[in-house]
Design a protein around this motif. Sequence first.
Motif, PDB file in Angstrom:
ATOM      1  N   GLN A 299       0.826  -1.204   0.000  1.00 20.98           N
ATOM      2  CA  GLN A 299       0.000   0.000   0.000  1.00 20.98           C
ATOM      3  C   GLN A 299       0.862   1.258   0.000  1.00 20.98           C
ATOM      4  OE1 GLN A 299      -2.406  -0.586   3.484  1.00 20.98           O
ATOM      5  NE2 GLN A 299      -3.931  -1.809   2.415  1.00 20.98           N
ATOM      6  N   LEU A 300       1.985   1.223   0.716  1.00 20.47           N
ATOM      7  CA  LEU A 300       2.872   2.375   0.755  1.00 20.47           C
ATOM      8  C   LEU A 300       3.392   2.699  -0.635  1.00 20.47           C
ATOM      9  CD1 LEU A 300       4.484   4.524   2.272  1.00 20.47           C
ATOM     10  CD2 LEU A 300       6.239   2.799   2.722  1.00 20.47           C
ATOM     11  N   GLN A 301       3.805   1.695  -1.381  1.00 22.33           N
ATOM     12  CA  GLN A 301       4.289   1.917  -2.742  1.00 22.33           C
ATOM     13  C   GLN A 301       3.196   2.486  -3.637  1.00 22.33           C
ATOM     14  OE1 GLN A 301       7.481   1.789  -3.588  1.00 22.33           O
ATOM     15  NE2 GLN A 301       7.822   1.296  -1.425  1.00 22.33           N
ATOM     16  N   GLU A 302       1.967   1.999  -3.445  1.00 19.21           N
ATOM     17  CA  GLU A 302       0.843   2.510  -4.235  1.00 19.21           C
ATOM     18  C   GLU A 302       0.603   3.991  -3.943  1.00 19.21           C
ATOM     19  OE1 GLU A 302      -2.442   0.028  -3.301  1.00 19.21           O
ATOM     20  OE2 GLU A 302      -1.585  -1.768  -4.248  1.00 19.21           O
ATOM     21  N   TYR A 303       0.667   4.364  -2.668  1.00 19.86           N
ATOM     22  CA  TYR A 303       0.438   5.769  -2.315  1.00 19.86           C
ATOM     23  C   TYR A 303       1.572   6.663  -2.816  1.00 19.86           C
ATOM     24  CZ  TYR A 303      -3.737   5.128   0.527  1.00 19.86           C
ATOM     25  OH  TYR A 303      -5.029   4.875   0.948  1.00 19.86           O
ATOM     26  N   LEU A 304       2.793   6.156  -2.836  1.00 25.29           N
ATOM     27  CA  LEU A 304       3.901   6.951  -3.366  1.00 25.29           C
ATOM     28  C   LEU A 304       3.722   7.194  -4.866  1.00 25.29           C
ATOM     29  CD1 LEU A 304       6.960   5.447  -1.449  1.00 25.29           C
ATOM     30  CD2 LEU A 304       5.773   7.608  -1.022  1.00 25.29           C
ATOM     31  N   GLU A 305       3.203   6.191  -5.573  1.00 22.70           N
ATOM     32  CA  GLU A 305       2.910   6.385  -6.994  1.00 22.70           C
ATOM     33  C   GLU A 305       1.812   7.421  -7.180  1.00 22.70           C
ATOM     34  OE1 GLU A 305       4.396   5.292  -9.695  1.00 22.70           O
ATOM     35  OE2 GLU A 305       5.915   4.344  -8.430  1.00 22.70           O
ATOM     36  N   ASP A 313       3.625  19.690  -5.567  1.00 19.71           N
ATOM     37  CA  ASP A 313       4.894  20.158  -5.014  1.00 19.71           C
ATOM     38  C   ASP A 313       5.898  19.017  -5.026  1.00 19.71           C
ATOM     39  OD1 ASP A 313       6.995  20.884  -3.087  1.00 19.71           O
ATOM     40  OD2 ASP A 313       5.728  22.622  -2.663  1.00 19.71           O
ATOM     41  N   ARG A 314       6.774  19.000  -6.017  1.00 20.87           N
ATOM     42  CA  ARG A 314       7.676  17.866  -6.213  1.00 20.87           C
ATOM     43  C   ARG A 314       8.742  17.780  -5.129  1.00 20.87           C
ATOM     44  NH1 ARG A 314      10.497  18.587 -10.883  1.00 20.87           N
ATOM     45  NH2 ARG A 314      10.985  16.385 -11.026  1.00 20.87           N
ATOM     46  N   ARG A 315       9.149  18.921  -4.576  1.00 18.39           N
ATOM     47  CA  ARG A 315      10.138  18.880  -3.489  1.00 18.39           C
ATOM     48  C   ARG A 315       9.565  18.206  -2.257  1.00 18.39           C
ATOM     49  NH1 ARG A 315      11.440  25.197  -3.646  1.00 18.39           N
ATOM     50  NH2 ARG A 315       9.179  25.094  -3.865  1.00 18.39           N
ATOM     51  N   PHE A 316       8.295  18.525  -1.961  1.00 22.61           N
ATOM     52  CA  PHE A 316       7.646  17.892  -0.814  1.00 22.61           C
ATOM     53  C   PHE A 316       7.493  16.397  -1.037  1.00 22.61           C
ATOM     54  CE2 PHE A 316       3.554  16.451   1.014  1.00 22.61           C
ATOM     55  CZ  PHE A 316       3.904  16.502   2.356  1.00 22.61           C
ATOM     56  N   ILE A 317       7.096  15.999  -2.240  1.00 19.51           N
ATOM     57  CA  ILE A 317       6.905  14.584  -2.544  1.00 19.51           C
ATOM     58  C   ILE A 317       8.230  13.838  -2.461  1.00 19.51           C
ATOM     59  CG2 ILE A 317       6.155  12.928  -4.280  1.00 19.51           C
ATOM     60  CD1 ILE A 317       3.986  14.649  -2.840  1.00 19.51           C
ATOM     61  N   VAL A 323      13.101   9.397  -1.987  1.00 22.23           N
ATOM     62  CA  VAL A 323      13.768   8.874  -3.176  1.00 22.23           C
ATOM     63  C   VAL A 323      14.029  10.018  -4.136  1.00 22.23           C
ATOM     64  CG1 VAL A 323      12.748   6.601  -2.984  1.00 22.23           C
ATOM     65  CG2 VAL A 323      11.558   8.355  -4.294  1.00 22.23           C
ATOM     66  N   ASP A 324      14.872   9.761  -5.132  1.00 20.85           N
ATOM     67  CA  ASP A 324      15.198  10.754  -6.150  1.00 20.85           C
ATOM     68  C   ASP A 324      14.148  10.699  -7.246  1.00 20.85           C
ATOM     69  OD1 ASP A 324      16.267  12.478  -7.919  1.00 20.85           O
ATOM     70  OD2 ASP A 324      18.170  11.429  -8.203  1.00 20.85           O
ATOM     71  N   GLU A 326      14.112  12.746  -9.905  1.00 22.12           N
ATOM     72  CA  GLU A 326      14.583  13.571 -11.006  1.00 22.12           C
ATOM     73  C   GLU A 326      14.229  13.013 -12.381  1.00 22.12           C
ATOM     74  OE1 GLU A 326      15.942  16.605 -10.966  1.00 22.12           O
ATOM     75  OE2 GLU A 326      15.378  16.503  -8.874  1.00 22.12           O
ATOM     76  N   LEU A 327      13.928  11.733 -12.466  1.00 26.85           N
ATOM     77  CA  LEU A 327      13.651  11.143 -13.771  1.00 26.85           C
ATOM     78  C   LEU A 327      12.182  10.786 -13.950  1.00 26.85           C
ATOM     79  CD1 LEU A 327      16.775   8.809 -14.122  1.00 26.85           C
ATOM     80  CD2 LEU A 327      16.379  11.032 -15.185  1.00 26.85           C
ATOM     81  N   ASP A 328      11.307  11.490 -13.226  1.00 26.64           N
ATOM     82  CA  ASP A 328       9.895  11.174 -13.412  1.00 26.64           C
ATOM     83  C   ASP A 328       9.386  11.812 -14.693  1.00 26.64           C
ATOM     84  OD1 ASP A 328       8.554  13.554 -10.982  1.00 26.64           O
ATOM     85  OD2 ASP A 328       9.591  13.838 -12.884  1.00 26.64           O
ATOM     86  N   ARG A 329       8.106  11.572 -14.982  1.00 20.89           N
ATOM     87  CA  ARG A 329       7.558  11.997 -16.273  1.00 20.89           C
ATOM     88  C   ARG A 329       7.596  13.517 -16.451  1.00 20.89           C
ATOM     89  NH1 ARG A 329       1.885   9.263 -15.917  1.00 20.89           N
ATOM     90  NH2 ARG A 329       2.230   9.915 -13.780  1.00 20.89           N
ATOM     91  N   MET A 330       7.272  14.258 -15.377  1.00 21.62           N
ATOM     92  CA  MET A 330       7.260  15.709 -15.494  1.00 21.62           C
ATOM     93  C   MET A 330       8.652  16.245 -15.805  1.00 21.62           C
ATOM     94  SD  MET A 330       5.597  18.465 -15.559  1.00 21.62           S
ATOM     95  CE  MET A 330       4.000  17.957 -14.935  1.00 21.62           C
ATOM     96  N   ASP A 331       9.666  15.685 -15.161  1.00 18.00           N
ATOM     97  CA  ASP A 331      11.031  16.150 -15.394  1.00 18.00           C
ATOM     98  C   ASP A 331      11.451  15.875 -16.839  1.00 18.00           C
ATOM     99  OD1 ASP A 331      14.064  15.911 -13.380  1.00 18.00           O
ATOM    100  OD2 ASP A 331      13.252  17.481 -14.641  1.00 18.00           O
ATOM    101  N   LEU A 332      11.081  14.703 -17.348  1.00 18.39           N
ATOM    102  CA  LEU A 332      11.416  14.384 -18.732  1.00 18.39           C
ATOM    103  C   LEU A 332      10.749  15.357 -19.692  1.00 18.39           C
ATOM    104  CD1 LEU A 332      11.179  10.495 -18.607  1.00 18.39           C
ATOM    105  CD2 LEU A 332      13.248  11.856 -18.870  1.00 18.39           C
ATOM    106  N   LEU A 333       9.489  15.735 -19.371  1.00 22.98           N
ATOM    107  CA  LEU A 333       8.778  16.692 -20.207  1.00 22.98           C
ATOM    108  C   LEU A 333       9.487  18.040 -20.194  1.00 22.98           C
ATOM    109  CD1 LEU A 333       6.335  17.539 -21.880  1.00 22.98           C
ATOM    110  CD2 LEU A 333       5.103  17.964 -19.744  1.00 22.98           C
ATOM    111  N   LEU A 334       9.883  18.501 -18.986  1.00 23.00           N
ATOM    112  CA  LEU A 334      10.535  19.798 -18.879  1.00 23.00           C
ATOM    113  C   LEU A 334      11.880  19.801 -19.594  1.00 23.00           C
ATOM    114  CD1 LEU A 334       9.754  20.646 -15.151  1.00 23.00           C
ATOM    115  CD2 LEU A 334       8.694  21.631 -17.191  1.00 23.00           C
ATOM    116  N   ARG A 335      12.608  18.674 -19.501  1.00 22.29           N
ATOM    117  CA  ARG A 335      13.899  18.578 -20.191  1.00 22.29           C
ATOM    118  C   ARG A 335      13.703  18.656 -21.701  1.00 22.29           C
ATOM    119  NH1 ARG A 335      17.279  13.855 -16.965  1.00 22.29           N
ATOM    120  NH2 ARG A 335      17.172  14.805 -14.902  1.00 22.29           N
TER     121      ARG A 335
END
Length: 340
Positions: A299-305, A313-317, A323-324, A326-335
């Motif tokens: 359940q913890l992994q599901e809530y983190l997803e 707020d990505r810094r809070f998350i 965990v890092d 930096e390679l999530d979907r939003m970051d890839l879009l911004l890059r």
Amino acid sequence: TESVLMISFYKHGELRPEVVTQYKAEVLSKSGLQVSQPRWGFEAVGGYQGLKDLLTQNVINFFRHPDVAKALGLRTPRGLILYGPPGTGKTLTAEALAGELKLPFIKFSFADIASKWYGEAEQKLTRALKVADAAAPCIMFMDEIDQLLTRGGISEHETSRRLLNLLMSWLGDRDRNVLFVGATNRPQDLDPAFIRAGRFDMILPVLWPDRDARIEILRVHTEVVRKVPLADDVDLEKIADRTELFSGAELEEIVIMAAREAMKKIVAGERTEKVVTMADFEAVLENYTPPGFSQRENQLQEYLELAREFSCDRRFIAAVAGVDLELDRMDLLLRGRDHE
């Protein structure tokens, strides 16, 4: 106004804001809603420092420094959605926020407005919203908000659609001065139109407390919320080590059960000193297993997803997840945009 002024001067010899707030809560309670003035602020919320800091920076500072907010062109905070497993402190956090701001806390649920009679549910919701507007500034809290605002399921019912439209219309009012806080265990079921930007400022996870938070929660429930006399051998850190993935409500229950264990021994004449010992906590921990505990790691992994999907707020998350990201979907879009 005359009545509350007379009461304040009679009791204290001066006008005190907390007397006005309490009087307002008593008047509002006559409307049938659950209205209260919380006794505690964030000191009653053990741990969760990142969450408390975020709420302080984005909500509390607006009300405490309105001149700064006005100068910067900021509007009144619109609302929050707190999500996470049961017992982790969503309601407590909302109440503590009201306590920090010294605002009335209006609590209602789908059960408070549900009715078998045509049109009555809409009338109840309309009345509740009018009461909240009249009490503004205040905090309006709705628990298990997914019962009313699911996509598919109950929101497909004609009455629920009308209730949803009523609530969304009110939330979209630019002049609204009521902070609406909703809580849910399943943010993925909320209607996308309801949670769009502009209606809510933040959608935040409230997950199981980490070790430091568990220590603080145990301290709160032995020193702040209630006074539990502890023997010198009680080690809250050791108790925290043995309660990983326990919720705040379950940690509170451990304190209460340990106190009952001590009472049993004192009444039986096995002990004379009226304190709770480490042996009492050990006895509880040996016998107590929270319901559904074996599923919590998944359940913890599901809530983190879900945090990656819903929380803005990505810094809070990143701090919550530990965990890092930096390679999530939003970051890839911004890059990709930067490259273009």
